[in-house]
Design an enzyme around this catalytic site. Structure first.
Site, PDB file in Angstrom:
ATOM      1  N   GLY A 118      12.653  -4.174  -9.108  1.00 43.87           N
ATOM      2  CA  GLY A 118      11.851  -3.150  -8.216  1.00 43.87           C
ATOM      3  C   GLY A 118      12.711  -1.866  -8.337  1.00 43.87           C
ATOM      4  N   THR A 158      19.909  -2.779  -8.107  1.00 48.17           N
ATOM      5  CA  THR A 158      18.886  -3.387  -6.998  1.00 48.17           C
ATOM      6  C   THR A 158      19.477  -2.927  -5.571  1.00 48.17           C
ATOM      7  OG1 THR A 158      18.311  -5.420  -5.672  1.00 48.17           O
ATOM      8  CG2 THR A 158      20.444  -5.504  -6.861  1.00 48.17           C
ATOM      9  N   ASP A 205      18.939  -4.543  -3.185  1.00 47.72           N
ATOM     10  CA  ASP A 205      19.391  -5.529  -2.180  1.00 47.72           C
ATOM     11  C   ASP A 205      20.549  -5.914  -2.124  1.00 47.72           C
ATOM     12  OD1 ASP A 205      16.751  -5.860  -1.455  1.00 47.72           O
ATOM     13  OD2 ASP A 205      16.300  -7.385  -3.322  1.00 47.72           O
ATOM     14  N   MET A 250      14.097  -3.908   4.177  1.00 48.08           N
ATOM     15  CA  MET A 250      13.972  -4.745   3.086  1.00 48.08           C
ATOM     16  C   MET A 250      15.205  -5.859   2.779  1.00 48.08           C
ATOM     17  SD  MET A 250      12.281  -2.703  -0.061  1.00 48.08           S
ATOM     18  CE  MET A 250      10.446  -2.353  -0.057  1.00 48.08           C
ATOM     19  N   ARG A 308      14.545 -10.195   1.411  1.00 52.19           N
ATOM     20  CA  ARG A 308      13.964 -11.398   1.763  1.00 52.19           C
ATOM     21  C   ARG A 308      15.023 -12.519   2.181  1.00 52.19           C
ATOM     22  NH1 ARG A 308       8.888 -11.931   3.424  1.00 52.19           N
ATOM     23  NH2 ARG A 308       8.345 -13.694   2.385  1.00 52.19           N
ATOM     24  N   GLN A 349      12.623   3.402   1.754  1.00 47.48           N
ATOM     25  CA  GLN A 349      13.942   2.915   1.672  1.00 47.48           C
ATOM     26  C   GLN A 349      14.238   2.856   0.113  1.00 47.48           C
ATOM     27  OE1 GLN A 349      14.436  -1.222   3.479  1.00 47.48           O
ATOM     28  NE2 GLN A 349      12.210  -1.107   3.343  1.00 47.48           N
TER      29      GLN A 349
END
Lengths: 408, 408
Positions: free
Chosen positions: B11, B142, B144, B188, B190, B300
């Site tokens: 991503g 990332t 995340d 965001m 998961r 974001q």
């Protein structure tokens, strides 16, 4: 010596506090004003005498700078519209009593066309009652850019810059994959498509920008859109669509509601999907490709760090013009922006009769939209581009922008 | 003299191109490298020999600055994972043939844990086949922040800054009205709630920030949330909730899917509502108040104008470290960030075995979440705050940021 009252109304923008700062700055230097009040939550709060004293703030350069860069209405807002005199003369009498009680001679109401209706009604009341020691002026704001009587609206340029910048960024993001994907972006505007049109500015540096732009001024047909997308996907992997939240089909039905009958939640309650979500779902099912719905939602009116410097400066100036006008005994007017030179973009500020602004709506002229109905013409880009120029220097501390908090 | 190949995967983030710039800058000065190639669309494009020559770009300071501020992967990306040797040894052989054909001795793959798996597999293959003239290094990225082996991940700090800034702005926006309203913001993540945790940073300047913060590491119960909101609405008009997209109920079911059975569109196709929309609908029906769902969506990870300067600088450094390592004959490693001093925030860069990073996921430790499960502890704020420091000076032209376009 009298008091000046300021209140804000309608939907927030990132420039409405720049107008407030402009008023404070102009009024603080004026010998006719000895105190400046802020009415909290618009006319609703004014009728409840919810005032805060802004006199000290008006001379605090540092705090004015922070006010200038704070998004949303620092004095709060309301959606409340003053009834007509016939319906509720008591409200008018009460309002004037409160003004008298607090020795308020000047009132500036910052807002959109509903707020200008309030300004118009109060000014008309004063005229009819021969009240000659109270003055009221409107200062415009709305990201929708739908006010008449002004070339454009304070707050719009910043929202347009957010949309142009973010669309350019989304185009870069969507470009990275080779999977066929359609991204549908929903932009504010129930009745006027000015903000959606601003997505075209993302092409300025030669970027592709959105492939299709649908404003709410023209009927939007899902199947026509699907055919266009199908064609585009033959030669490209990513298709980017900009869509007004208020797009309607040829029968005048909002697209955003069209899934409602089946779209119920676990409790049987109706769910209303937005226009982008409905369109993305339709395209997914119709074309079998991956789709994504994005709504710019409140971010497009609240992203103060991405504001247009030009917009903030003009909003400040309009506040200054409104303050000088009301203290100079003008009433029933709205401060507005007149574009003098289209080529070089020069403007002047003037006063227009608020009665000509109230309750009217300026939509995008159809001749600024392409024949195919899925893009805007060059003249729209020429109109919009000067409004997004310049980046304000934002004060940060600890990695975050500073915001002002005027009341709890 | 050999060639260096760089590719990007996974991503997009706003910092992945800063890492690319760091690699280009370091490699352009190195006598062992005579050409630098970019592989378009990650390992997938490398296997199709989709190369572009970046050698000139590497010494163009102005273009490197624009690359540095361009969001998303300038070399494109892919979601394709290399199969194991047992499944498809041919892919490995083909990859090495392509490297030999183009005289590529050095390969840097910028990506998340899937990409580190590719680095690990290729490095292991080379070791087993005694290939001693090819080196491969991973550079992390990332939003995340879920990679092990590094204090934090490039791209995360900028996304965290976007979330903190935007949450502070939304708090201001939601504060203006007196109507009871609940705003649910979907962030965001998961499986890891780091980004959602960053919403707590919006309180730094004494602002209220989100009232409730739900990370995906703890079970999320709609009814428990409703009771909290009901209580809050007794004393305040606006309730702001930050929610990981991946929140699950106590049975491990994603909240985002819970309306699917009834949520069908006009064609009978299943619609999957996001976690924020499901929560907002539940609260509206349960409490009878106005609710609003907002998803930060791609913004974001793409809002380069709101990037963290610290993040961009570190990402650039990591690229430099990766380049020096691979040209210095290191292989099968990932460049990483080690936090040396928590109080003053100092870091150093090191190399870790990529096998320890690949396919693993670092979630938020439960002891960084409050007992009640609806907020984060101070130690989370202390961990996050240094990562969002500083604002990059973005180059604008005509009111819009400049972006680089390396391929069509």
């Amino acid at each position: 010596m009298s008091k000046l009252l300021i209140a804000q109304s309608g939907g927030p923008t990132v420039a409405i506090n720049a107008t407030l700062a402009g008023i404070l700055d102009a009024a603080s230097n004026n010998p006719r004003v000895d105190k400046i009040y802020g009415g909290v939550n618009g006319i609703e709060g004014v009728l409840q005498e919810r005032f805060i004293d802004l006199t000290d703030l008006a001379v605090d350069r540092e705090q004015l700078k922070i006010l200038w860069q704070t998004p949303a209405a620092a004095l709060g807002s309301c959606r409340w519209k003053l009834s007509s005199e016939e319906e509720d003369e008591g409200a008018y009498e009460k309002f004037m009593e409160i003004m008298k009680k607090h020795d308020i001679a000047y009132f500036i109401y910052i807002g959109g066309n509903d707020s200008m209706d309030t300004v118009d009604k109060l000014a008309s009341y004063c005229r009819r009652k021969n009240i000659d020691d109270f003055y009221i002026i409107g200062a415009p704001k709305t990201i929708d850019n739908d006010l008449v009587g002004t070339d454009h609206c304070p707050g719009f340029g910043s929202a347009a810059k957010y949309i142009a910048t973010t669309m350019a960024e989304l185009e870069r993001d969507c470009h990275v994959y080779t999977t066929k994907t359609v991204t549908v972006v929903e932009i504010m505007g129930r009745n006027a498509g000015w903000l959606t049109a601003a997505s075209a500015l993302s092409r300025i540096h030669g970027a592709k920008g959105p492939d299709l732009i649908y404003l709410c001024e023209r009927p939007f047909e899902l199947e026509t859109c699907a055919k266009k997308v199908e064609e585009l996907l033959k030669s490209q992997d990513s298709v980017l669509i900009a869509l007004s939240e208020g797009v309607k089909d040829k029968n005048g039905q909002y697209i955003s509601g069209s899934l409602a009958p089946q779209g119920v939640d676990a409790f049987g309650h109706v769910q209303v999907a937005g226009a982008a979500m409905v369109t993305a779902d339709y395209l997914k099912n119709r074309l079998g490709c991956k789709t994504r719905a994005i709504a710019f939602n409140l971010m497009q009116r609240a992203s103060a760090c991405l504001a247009s410097k030009k917009d903030l400066e003009e909003s400040f100036q309009l506040g200054s013009v409104a303050a000088k006008a009301v203290i100079g005994a003008e009433s029933g007017k709205m401060a507005s922006i007149k574009r003098l030179d289209k080529e070089k973009y020069t403007v002047c500020y003037e006063l227009v009769d608020v009665s000509e602004v109230a309750n009217r709506e300026r939509k995008v002229p159809l001749d600024m939209i392409t024949e195919s109905g899925d893009d805007v013409k060059q003249e729209m880009v020429d109109y919009l581009l000067p409004l997004i120029q310049g980046e304000p220097r934002i004060l940060y501390e600890n990695g975050l922008p500073l915001h002002i908090h005027l009341y709890e």
